[in-house]
Design a protein around this motif. Structure first.
Motif, PDB file in Angstrom:
ATOM      1  N   LEU A 172      80.316  58.657  31.374  1.00 15.74           N
ATOM      2  CA  LEU A 172      80.987  59.423  32.419  1.00 15.74           C
ATOM      3  C   LEU A 172      81.749  58.470  33.342  1.00 15.74           C
ATOM      4  O   LEU A 172      82.895  58.723  33.719  1.00 15.74           O
ATOM      5  CB  LEU A 172      79.966  60.244  33.208  1.00 15.74           C
ATOM      6  CG  LEU A 172      80.528  61.306  34.141  1.00 15.74           C
ATOM      7  CD1 LEU A 172      81.291  62.360  33.352  1.00 15.74           C
ATOM      8  CD2 LEU A 172      79.407  61.963  34.951  1.00 15.74           C
ATOM      9  N   ASP A 173      81.104  57.364  33.724  1.00 11.03           N
ATOM     10  CA  ASP A 173      81.711  56.283  34.504  1.00 11.03           C
ATOM     11  C   ASP A 173      81.317  54.966  33.847  1.00 11.03           C
ATOM     12  O   ASP A 173      80.365  54.916  33.057  1.00 11.03           O
ATOM     13  CB  ASP A 173      81.212  56.314  35.958  1.00 11.03           C
ATOM     14  CG  ASP A 173      81.787  57.491  36.732  1.00 11.03           C
ATOM     15  OD1 ASP A 173      83.023  57.606  36.776  1.00 11.03           O
ATOM     16  OD2 ASP A 173      80.996  58.292  37.273  1.00 11.03           O
ATOM     17  N   HIS A 316      86.972  62.933  35.068  1.00  6.23           N
ATOM     18  CA  HIS A 316      86.661  61.838  34.147  1.00  6.23           C
ATOM     19  C   HIS A 316      87.422  62.054  32.837  1.00  6.23           C
ATOM     20  O   HIS A 316      86.849  62.374  31.796  1.00  6.23           O
ATOM     21  CB  HIS A 316      85.156  61.768  33.895  1.00  6.23           C
ATOM     22  CG  HIS A 316      84.348  61.561  35.140  1.00  6.23           C
ATOM     23  ND1 HIS A 316      83.965  62.604  35.968  1.00  6.23           N
ATOM     24  CD2 HIS A 316      83.888  60.428  35.715  1.00  6.23           C
ATOM     25  CE1 HIS A 316      83.283  62.113  36.985  1.00  6.23           C
ATOM     26  NE2 HIS A 316      83.220  60.798  36.863  1.00  6.23           N
TER      27      HIS A 316
END
Length: 335
Positions: A172-173, A316
């Motif tokens: 996601l990150d 995202h």
């Protein structure tokens, strides 16, 4: 009574008796054999024990490999080169003591106060507590060590973790490492070229859930000390789906009196987005597509590559592709 039957019965009786006697003799012989074997084994063990007691009470000379470890070093100094891993020590003493020494060789701690070390003296001092064992020779007898100024340095940690996801999953990150930097300590000449420190290579397969685990750092040599031996690797993982959109091309930094037309006027963009964000992204155009007027001035082919940037950083989104990769342009003068 039939005589033939009587004779047959007598014959069987005699055969059974002879068989019984033969079996008894065999059992007796086997018993005697076992007793002789046991007596022989006991006698052999006693003889061997007596031989060991007599012979191992004598003095022998034996060469033993003793491991070497770094002992005390001046606080402001550090080694530039590794010490030898072991020393060959020739010792004399009773056989019993030498066997114990051979099976459990002591580690020799080398204390460094200057660049010349008498290894024979240090081995003798540390083995003086062993009674009736004398040191005959140590190879090497002397060590020459190279010392440098001790320094500390803070460097970032680089991840060597390789993650393979299950289908449609991804970060996601970007993953985080904690702590993200460590302090290394050693001779200045050894640390000057070190700009980062890596984790060990770790492989993770078929990942579909969030990650939170410790990862060991790449081991250091004995000449460099690390403030940490491991770090924590953490990351959020999400399931992605594919999105698609069409965006018109605009021109940036266009001077007055100029207008640029493109062919085609728009490009088609494919991207991946977390499933939970898909609906929100679809409600708005997530990308800007532009060409800088400077690109056009520097071009001689008649085609330019559009630049794509994400409008809203709260999503995202991962750009997958866009078509066409290059577009034609026409400059129109504004009369």
């Amino acid at each position: 009574m039939d005589t033939s039957k009587i004779e047959e019965f007598k014959k069987k009786l005699l055969e059974g008796w002879e068989s019984l006697l033969q079996k008894s003799n065999e059992d007796e012989i086997a018993g005697l054999g076992r007793e002789r074997i046991i007596v022989f084994i006991v006698a052999f063990i006693l003889a061997l024990a007596l031989w060991l007691m007599v012979n191992l009470s004598r003095d022998y000379t034996l060469n033993i490999e003793l491991p070497i470890e770094l002992g005390a070093v001046p606080d402001e100094k550090a080694l530039v080169q590794d010490l030898p891993s072991n020393a060959t020590v020739s010792v004399t003493g009773e056989g019993w003591k030498l066997i114990n020494l051979y099976n459990n060789p002591p580690t020799i701690d080398i204390n460094i106060s200057n660049t010349e070390i008498n290894l024979f003296d240090q081995v003798q001092q540390q083995m003086s507590a062993m009674l009736n064992i004398s040191i005959q020779r140590v190879q090497p007898q002397n060590l020459r060590v190279q010392l440098g100024d001790r320094v500390s340095k803070k460097v970032p940690v680089r991840s060597a973790v390789n993650v393979n996801f299950s289908e449609q999953y991804g970060f996601l990150d970007p993953p985080t490492i904690s702590p993200d930097s460590i302090t290394i300590d050693g001779a200045a000449t050894l640390l000057e070229d070190i700009e980062e420190w890596s984790t060990d290579s770790v492989q993770m397969n078929n990942v579909s859930t969030d990650i939170s685990r410790t990862v060991p750092l790449e081991p250091a040599s004995e000449l460099i000390r690390l403030s940490e031996s491991e770090v924590r690797f953490e990351a959020e993982v999400a399931e992605y789906t594919e999105g698609e959109m069409q965006a018109n091309i605009t021109t940036r930094n266009l001077p007055p009196g100029r207008m640029v037309s493109y062919s085609p006027l728009a490009i088609r963009i494919k991207y991946d987005v977390p499933i939970q964000e898909y609906a929100d992204v679809q409600d708005e155009n997530p990308f800007n597509v532009h060409v800088s007027y400077q690109q056009i001035l520097e071009d001689s082919t008649g085609f330019v590559t559009p630049q794509i940037e994400e409008k809203n950083k709260r999503y995202h989104i991962k750009l997958r592709s866009f078509q066409p990769r290059r577009v034609a342009y026409f400059i129109v003068l504004d009369n």
